[in-house]
Scaffold this motif. Structure first.
Motif, PDB file in Angstrom:
ATOM      1  N   SER A  82      39.053  80.749  37.077  1.00 17.54           N
ATOM      2  CA  SER A  82      38.286  80.201  35.963  1.00 17.54           C
ATOM      3  C   SER A  82      37.041  81.043  35.758  1.00 17.54           C
ATOM      4  N   THR A  83      36.751  81.361  34.503  1.00 17.67           N
ATOM      5  CA  THR A  83      35.635  82.236  34.180  1.00 17.67           C
ATOM      6  C   THR A  83      34.305  81.551  34.430  1.00 17.67           C
ATOM      7  N   GLY A  84      33.404  82.238  35.113  1.00 20.46           N
ATOM      8  CA  GLY A  84      32.060  81.732  35.355  1.00 20.46           C
ATOM      9  C   GLY A  84      31.047  82.358  34.423  1.00 20.46           C
ATOM     10  N   ALA A  85      29.764  82.061  34.659  1.00 22.36           N
ATOM     11  CA  ALA A  85      28.695  82.626  33.824  1.00 22.36           C
ATOM     12  C   ALA A  85      28.667  84.139  33.929  1.00 22.36           C
ATOM     13  N   THR A  86      29.028  84.688  35.084  1.00 24.40           N
ATOM     14  CA  THR A  86      29.187  86.123  35.303  1.00 24.40           C
ATOM     15  C   THR A  86      30.478  86.326  36.085  1.00 24.40           C
ATOM     16  N   VAL A  87      30.910  87.575  36.196  1.00 30.16           N
ATOM     17  CA  VAL A  87      32.125  87.865  36.948  1.00 30.16           C
ATOM     18  C   VAL A  87      31.976  87.401  38.397  1.00 30.16           C
ATOM     19  N   ALA A  88      30.781  87.570  38.950  1.00 32.30           N
ATOM     20  CA  ALA A  88      30.551  87.152  40.337  1.00 32.30           C
ATOM     21  C   ALA A  88      30.686  85.648  40.518  1.00 32.30           C
ATOM     22  N   LEU A  89      30.561  84.903  39.432  1.00 29.63           N
ATOM     23  CA  LEU A  89      30.649  83.448  39.510  1.00 29.63           C
ATOM     24  C   LEU A  89      32.000  82.913  39.045  1.00 29.63           C
ATOM     25  N   ASP A  90      32.982  83.803  38.831  1.00 33.86           N
ATOM     26  CA  ASP A  90      34.341  83.342  38.563  1.00 33.86           C
ATOM     27  C   ASP A  90      34.827  82.513  39.747  1.00 33.86           C
ATOM     28  N   GLN A  91      35.607  81.465  39.441  1.00 34.32           N
ATOM     29  CA  GLN A  91      36.057  80.545  40.486  1.00 34.32           C
ATOM     30  C   GLN A  91      37.569  80.664  40.692  1.00 34.32           C
TER      31      GLN A  91
ATOM     32  N   PRO B 209      33.443  68.832  42.438  1.00 35.14           N
ATOM     33  CA  PRO B 209      32.406  69.567  41.706  1.00 35.14           C
ATOM     34  C   PRO B 209      32.799  69.714  40.242  1.00 35.14           C
ATOM     35  N   ASP B 210      32.370  68.791  39.403  1.00 34.89           N
ATOM     36  CA  ASP B 210      32.763  68.819  37.993  1.00 34.89           C
ATOM     37  C   ASP B 210      32.356  70.119  37.314  1.00 34.89           C
ATOM     38  N   SER B 211      31.325  70.753  37.816  1.00 33.70           N
ATOM     39  CA  SER B 211      30.815  71.982  37.202  1.00 33.70           C
ATOM     40  C   SER B 211      31.475  73.235  37.750  1.00 33.70           C
ATOM     41  N   ALA B 212      32.476  73.100  38.602  1.00 36.67           N
ATOM     42  CA  ALA B 212      33.171  74.261  39.156  1.00 36.67           C
ATOM     43  C   ALA B 212      34.648  73.947  39.278  1.00 36.67           C
ATOM     44  N   SER B 213      35.477  74.996  39.197  1.00 35.80           N
ATOM     45  CA  SER B 213      36.928  74.848  39.301  1.00 35.80           C
ATOM     46  C   SER B 213      37.465  75.655  40.476  1.00 35.80           C
ATOM     47  N   GLY B 214      36.734  75.633  41.569  1.00 34.57           N
ATOM     48  CA  GLY B 214      37.128  76.383  42.751  1.00 34.57           C
ATOM     49  C   GLY B 214      35.943  77.116  43.331  1.00 34.57           C
ATOM     50  N   ALA B 215      36.201  77.885  44.367  1.00 29.85           N
ATOM     51  CA  ALA B 215      35.148  78.652  45.032  1.00 29.85           C
ATOM     52  C   ALA B 215      35.043  80.050  44.426  1.00 29.85           C
ATOM     53  N   THR B 216      33.840  80.604  44.411  1.00 33.16           N
ATOM     54  CA  THR B 216      33.693  82.006  44.048  1.00 33.16           C
ATOM     55  C   THR B 216      34.176  82.860  45.223  1.00 33.16           C
TER      56      THR B 216
END
Length: 757
Positions: free
Chosen positions: A731-740, A283-290
């Motif tokens: 890794s920081t996501g668009a919101t805290v809930a989406l941190d990976q 998943p190039d758009s993610a660096s792990g699971a939320t």
């Protein structure tokens, strides 16, 4: 072979690091004797080359039953900066066959390598050196610095698997003037190919491990061919794995060819080529699971099998193709004069297709708040109703260069001078797609639906000169200076970052002085000190991905102060160092009127203590340990705030127990990476606690089987023996809930076999 070496004829700085005079017999030879066989009373630790010396070959050997024959890392008595030398013997005994250079380098003090969350060697990993991140130090292959052209980062699975690496020297400092690269200020991880064997052999190797991981390879050594000492090496291997992470499959192939021969009596030619092709689903758009995804699907969640999701495995593929070639001529002209010229080229092509945002998936038809949805637009262009938003990302470059070095031995010492020339040509783009039909949202590739469409290049040259002054039989003092001239250009239909057309360039210049001292107290003890300036040119993102380059920030620089001591005897080796690094012109960013602006925000101080040592216990047993206490904190006035920089562990440590006697080889290696923070300034929510890993390897070799079949080696490996499952990355996501988040992969095994003919 009898080794005679005078201190006032010391080799170059990196040559010193590799020559390993601490070994009972370091076989430093001129090119005329490159293929000499291993002495009967020596243990072959592997063979490496040298980027620092002109026309020199270095073989690593040691007396049987000496600590130098088995130590996982060790330091040269002639070191002029902190270093850890890792031999081929350690790679074969204690590193996963599926590993790569980061897997190897992570054993060194001050080095923290994030474990692969997908299983040993089955995904790219990064190594941090004393808090310096990838792109803030160099990685070299046989003396050639290589890395991405937008910034000098590295992809650990993209070029050199563990099977073809002859040795590694981790240098924690800029070195001398002859140490080359765009980011020497943070140090170097120097990789070396194997020096050809004098004996013909063919080796078949196979490894089978967890998550349906299979590695197969063939290695060939021609031995000496004819009267010109010609040798040929071949290595072909393939790795396939389902991976621990969901749908993160891997299929990679690698080919290495190395040919060497004498040209006349005093010149040796080496031709090297490697090709690597690796296909993965990521998943190039993610660096792990939320955390929400991990709670629903497990810590190994990555991709899914839902075609309506941007995280569908069929939409997320990465295909990387790389190659590297060099032609090297090393000549001994007589009267102490030698030259070494290395003409090279390397290529990288990363074709990625990915869902726009894989972080929000919580089940069929359920998307977390704040995540990209199927109604999202890409650079202003919306995906059609019923489509799935994604993108086509390309990073394609070719780098060509030449490294020339010349040395002249005088009674007073060794003069070294040289020149590094290099240019690059890069094509990068990111286009929006409807993944269900693979239709581009912007057929013009210049407007809405195109994030960027960019060409860039650089031209650089670095002349250097230094003199290893033999003050006495015991002391050398090496002053030197290197001049950096780096011109970076961009020609973009739509520039990344600024989103407008751009065509301009910037040139960065610096003169970097160096001064090192090494003093041999006696045959078993030495001390050293280093003062060195370092610089990293601004990367593409901070230099030219702006509306106008008028306010481009100054290059980041360091001033390094380091001292160390080394002790080596047949039973005991230990080295320790103290360092203080003044880092200035740290680059930060902010958004002004919708545009990203880069600026020099202040400085950071890196300081710490490192120690490593090994002891021969007897009866085949030996013990190893290292420890580092590292600090990387913002200086007063840094606009980034206070506290530690992100991804900077406060300590590292390793313990090892090894057994080498008769046909048995075994090792248990424990490594701990200390507390760190995923964001600058030590925010409690982004604290990553210390995590540790223990690997166990046990091997038995059947030797002298017959006239055709020479050896059979069977090895059982257990990785993450204690089944630790701690967080290793946030890794920081668009919101805290989406941190990976990424976690350690669970305990796994690997059974390996080698057959040598």
């Amino acid at each position: 072979m009898t080794c005679i070496f005078k201190f006032r004829k010391r080799t170059s700085v990196i040559g010193q690091a590799i020559s390993i005079l601490f070994l009972s017999c370091s076989a430093i030879q001129l090119v005329q004797a490159q293929t000499q066989t291993q002495p009967q009373d020596q243990v072959n630790l592997g063979t490496v080359g040298t980027q620092g010396g002109a026309s020199q070959v270095v073989e690593i050997s040691a007396k049987p039953n000496s600590i130098s024959a088995v130590a996982p890392t060790q330091v040269n008595l002639l070191a002029t900066q902190p270093q850890s030398i890792i031999s081929r013997a350690f790679i074969e005994q204690s590193v996963a066959p599926t590993g790569n250079f980061n897997t190897i380098a992570g054993i060194a003090p001050g080095a923290s390598t994030q474990p692969s969350p997908n299983g040993p060697g089955t995904s790219d990993t990064k190594t941090v050196l004393r808090g310096f991140q990838d792109a803030q130090y160099n990685v070299t292959w046989d003396g050639i610095p290589f890395g991405d052209t937008n910034d000098p980062t590295h992809h650990s699975t993209a070029y050199f698997p563990a099977a073809v690496i002859g040795g590694v020297v981790v240098e924690r400092g800029p070195g001398n003037a002859s140490n080359l690269g765009q980011a020497t200020y943070g140090g170097s991880i120097n990789l070396y190919s194997k020096t050809p064997s004098a004996n013909r052999s063919t080796e078949l190797y196979y490894s089978r491990g967890g998550w349906n991981t299979n590695l197969f390879g063939i290695a060939f050594e021609s031995g000496k061919l004819g009267d010109n000492d010609a040798t040929l090496q071949l290595n072909v291997q393939n790795i396939k794995s389902d991976g621990y992470l969901t749908y993160n499959t891997m299929d990679g192939s690698n080919l290495v060819i190395k040919y060497a021969q004498k040209l006349g009596q005093n010149t040796r030619m080496t031709v090297f080529a490697t090709y690597n092709d690796i296909k993965t689903k990521l998943p190039d758009s993610a660096s792990g699971a939320t955390l929400a995804q991990a709670a629903l699907f497990g810590k190994n969640y990555s991709l899914n099998n839902d075609p309506t999701s941007q995280g569908y495995y069929g939409y997320n593929t990465v295909h990387k193709k790389t190659d590297m070639e060099y032609l090297r001529l090393q000549t001994n002209w007589g009267n102490g004069f030698q030259t070494d010229n290395n003409l090279y080229s390397y290529y990288y092509d990363n074709a990625t297709f990915a869902g726009f945002d894989a972080t929000g998936y919580l089940g069929a038809g359920i998307i977390a708040a704040g995540a990209g949805t199927n109604a999202s637009s890409y650079s202003g262009a919306k995906v059609p109703v019923g489509g799935v938003l994604g993108y086509d990302k390309l990073n394609h470059y070719r780098v060509n260069g030449d490294i020339f070095k010349a040395t002249k031995q005088f009674d007073a010492g060794l003069l070294r001078a040289g020149l590094w020339l290099e240019n690059s040509d890069t094509r990068r783009h990111q286009y929006g797609l409807d993944m269900t039909t693979m239709t581009y949202l912007d057929p013009t590739f210049a407007g809405k639906g195109t994030k960027f469409n960019q060409n860039s290049s650089w031209t650089q040259y670095q002349p250097f000169v230094e003199f290893e002054w033999a003050v006495s039989e015991q002391t050398t003092v090496t002053p030197g200076i290197k001049y950096m001239n780096f011109k970076r250009s961009v020609d973009a239909v739509k520039n990344q970052g600024s989103s407008v057309a751009a065509s301009f360039s910037e040139t960065y210049k610096a003169s970097l002085p160096f001064l090192t001292v090494n003093h041999a107290v006696d045959k078993e003890n030495s001390i050293y000190a280093q003062y060195a300036k370092g610089m990293q040119t601004p990367v593409l993102g901070t230099a030219l991905q702006v509306v106008t380059p008028a306010n481009t920030p100054d290059p980041q620089t360091t001033t390094n102060y380091q001292i160390g001591v080394v002790h080596k005897s047949e039973r005991f080796t230990v080295a320790a160092d103290l360092y203080y690094i003044d880092f200035n012109n740290q680059i930060g960013s902010s958004t002004v009127a919708g545009q990203t602006v880069f600026f020099n925000q202040g400085g950071t101080v890196y300081k710490g203590f490192e120690i490593e040592g090994a002891y021969l216990l007897g009866s085949g047993w030996s013990a190893y340990a290292n420890y580092s206490k590292n600090s990387a904190k913002f200086k007063d006035g840094n606009s980034a705030g206070t506290g530690s920089i992100s991804k900077s562990p406060d300590m590292t440590a390793a313990l090892g127990l090894q057994y080498n006697q008769g046909p048995w080889n075994a090792s248990m290696i424990y490594k701990i990476v200390g507390q760190q923070y995923a964001q600058n300034g030590e925010p409690a929510a982004y604290k990553i606690s210390a995590y540790d890993n223990t690997d166990l390897n046990v091997a038995y070799t059947f030797d002298h089987i017959g006239s055709i079949l020479q050896k059979i080696k069977i090895q059982l490996s257990l990785y993450n023996l204690t089944d630790s499952r701690k967080v290793t990355s946030i890794s920081t996501g668009a919101t805290v809930a989406l941190d990976q988040y990424q976690w350690q992969a669970p305990r796994s095994f690997m059974l390996s076999g080698k057959v040598m003919f």
